[in-house]
Write an enzyme that holds these catalytic residues in place. Structure first.
Site, short mmCIF file in Angstrom:
data_model
loop_
_atom_site.label_atom_id
_atom_site.label_comp_id
_atom_site.label_asym_id
_atom_site.label_seq_id
_atom_site.Cartn_x
_atom_site.Cartn_y
_atom_site.Cartn_z
N ASP A 27 25.20 -12.24 -11.67
CA ASP A 27 23.82 -12.59 -11.75
C ASP A 27 22.92 -11.42 -11.05
O ASP A 27 23.55 -10.36 -11.11
CB ASP A 27 23.39 -14.00 -11.38
CG ASP A 27 22.46 -14.59 -11.99
OD1 ASP A 27 21.09 -14.27 -12.06
OD2 ASP A 27 22.77 -15.91 -12.74
N HIS A 59 16.61 -14.98 -9.93
CA HIS A 59 17.18 -15.71 -10.71
C HIS A 59 18.64 -16.23 -10.08
O HIS A 59 19.08 -17.35 -10.36
CB HIS A 59 17.60 -14.90 -12.23
CG HIS A 59 18.22 -15.54 -13.20
ND1 HIS A 59 19.55 -15.79 -13.08
CD2 HIS A 59 17.58 -16.25 -14.10
CE1 HIS A 59 19.77 -16.32 -14.19
NE2 HIS A 59 18.63 -16.82 -14.87
N SER A 245 19.93 -20.90 -18.39
CA SER A 245 20.65 -20.49 -17.06
C SER A 245 20.51 -21.48 -15.72
O SER A 245 21.47 -21.43 -15.08
CB SER A 245 19.65 -19.16 -16.43
OG SER A 245 19.66 -18.22 -17.36
#
Length: 300
Positions: A27, A59, A245
């Site tokens: 990620d 994120h 996600s």
């Protein structure tokens, strides 16, 4: 996160927290956050080549919080799905959340290389990779996912946020990987931004159910990379994000609980159990797959 656990978990996770299970995450990296302290076994940067762990986007930190945050700054309210797991984190996306195919492939190769050392059981890819301009690159990514799978790693990837068009599912989600779409059950009814309106979909009429299943993903509150101390207190420890996600680490976390309770099961068995225990929402296969993640059934 509390309401999400009520939706997908029931009371079956008591005493089971994923301890002894290692999950690799590719990620944007991982920031230092009190809810995630002590979870990290290894960090590798495939974007900037830096040695120290960091996340310049947020994120990845949010994803890891959903996966295994202990909720210490919220009295457990925003605890992740499997707070006992260990993390191996590869940074493959930059500060904008963008990334090159080469970085993703390097990250996958790294996971293969260190899988035995860290006993990696699961790889979480909360990155929706759309149809690539170069079909050869797309095939290479799919082959790498297949290689990871054949080595015994449960690969869990996001369906992507390019829906609701037919066949809008992530390019790497059409093979053996457990592909996760987004749905919030009855919690987000009336919300025009609810995740199922843009969750990547498989092909209508296909005999293969893709995505494999769905999990909640609208306004999920998890660890904020920008939390900071002020006057002895932590400010802004959590932030809400939405998308497939966010749904993906819920399935990865549930799988870690499964492997802790059934340590002799392999990735194929876990995938089948995830599929067959999902709650049918009565929606089309190309939207829901087998249905909503149901941890209570998964752990029976």
């Amino acid at each position: 996160m509390q309401r999400v656990r009520e939706l997908i978990a029931g009371n079956m996770t008591e005493g089971i927290d994923g301890s002894g299970v290692t999950v690799a995450v590719l990620d944007t990296g991982l920031a230092n956050h009190p809810d995630l302290n002590g979870r990290q076994l290894c960090f590798r940067d495939f974007v900037g080549g830096r040695k120290n762990m960091y996340d310049d986007n947020g994120h990845g930190t949010h994803v890891c919080g959903i996966l295994c945050g202990n909720g210490s700054l919220s009295g457990g309210q925003y605890r992740g799905i499997a707070s006992g797991i260990s993390l191996v984190v590869g940074k493959v996306l930059d500060e904008k959340g963008d990334g090159e195919t080469d970085a993703m492939l390097e990250g996958m190769d790294w996971v293969l290389k260190v899988r035995s050392r860290y006993r990696i059981r699961i790889l979480n890819i909360s990155v929706g990779i759309g149809s690539l301009e170069e079909p050869g690159r797309e095939r290479t990514l799919r082959r790498k996912v297949e290689e990871l799978w054949e080595k015994g790693i449960l690969v869990v990837c996001a369906a992507g946020n390019k829906g609701p068009g037919d066949g809008s599912i992530s390019a790497v989600g059409s093979g053996k990987a457990v592909t996760v779409g987004c749905h919030d059950g009855n919690y987000a009814l009336g919300n025009p931004r609810r995740c199922e309106t843009y969750s990547g979909r498989g092909y209508s009429g296909s005999l293969i159910r893709k995505p494999d299943l769905v999990a909640p993903g609208t306004d999920i509150i998890s660890c904020n990379m920008n939390c900071h101390g002020f006057g002895g207190r932590i400010r802004n420890p959590y932030v809400a994000k939405s998308g497939t996600s966010m749904a993906t680490p819920m399935v990865s976390g549930a799988s870690a609980l499964f492997f802790q309770k059934f340590p002799h099961m392999d990735n194929e068995a876990c995938k089948r159990k995830l599929q067959y225990t999902a709650t049918d929402l009565g929606l089309s296969w190309n939207l829901q797959g087998w249905g909503m993640l149901n941890i209570e059934r998964l752990l029976r």
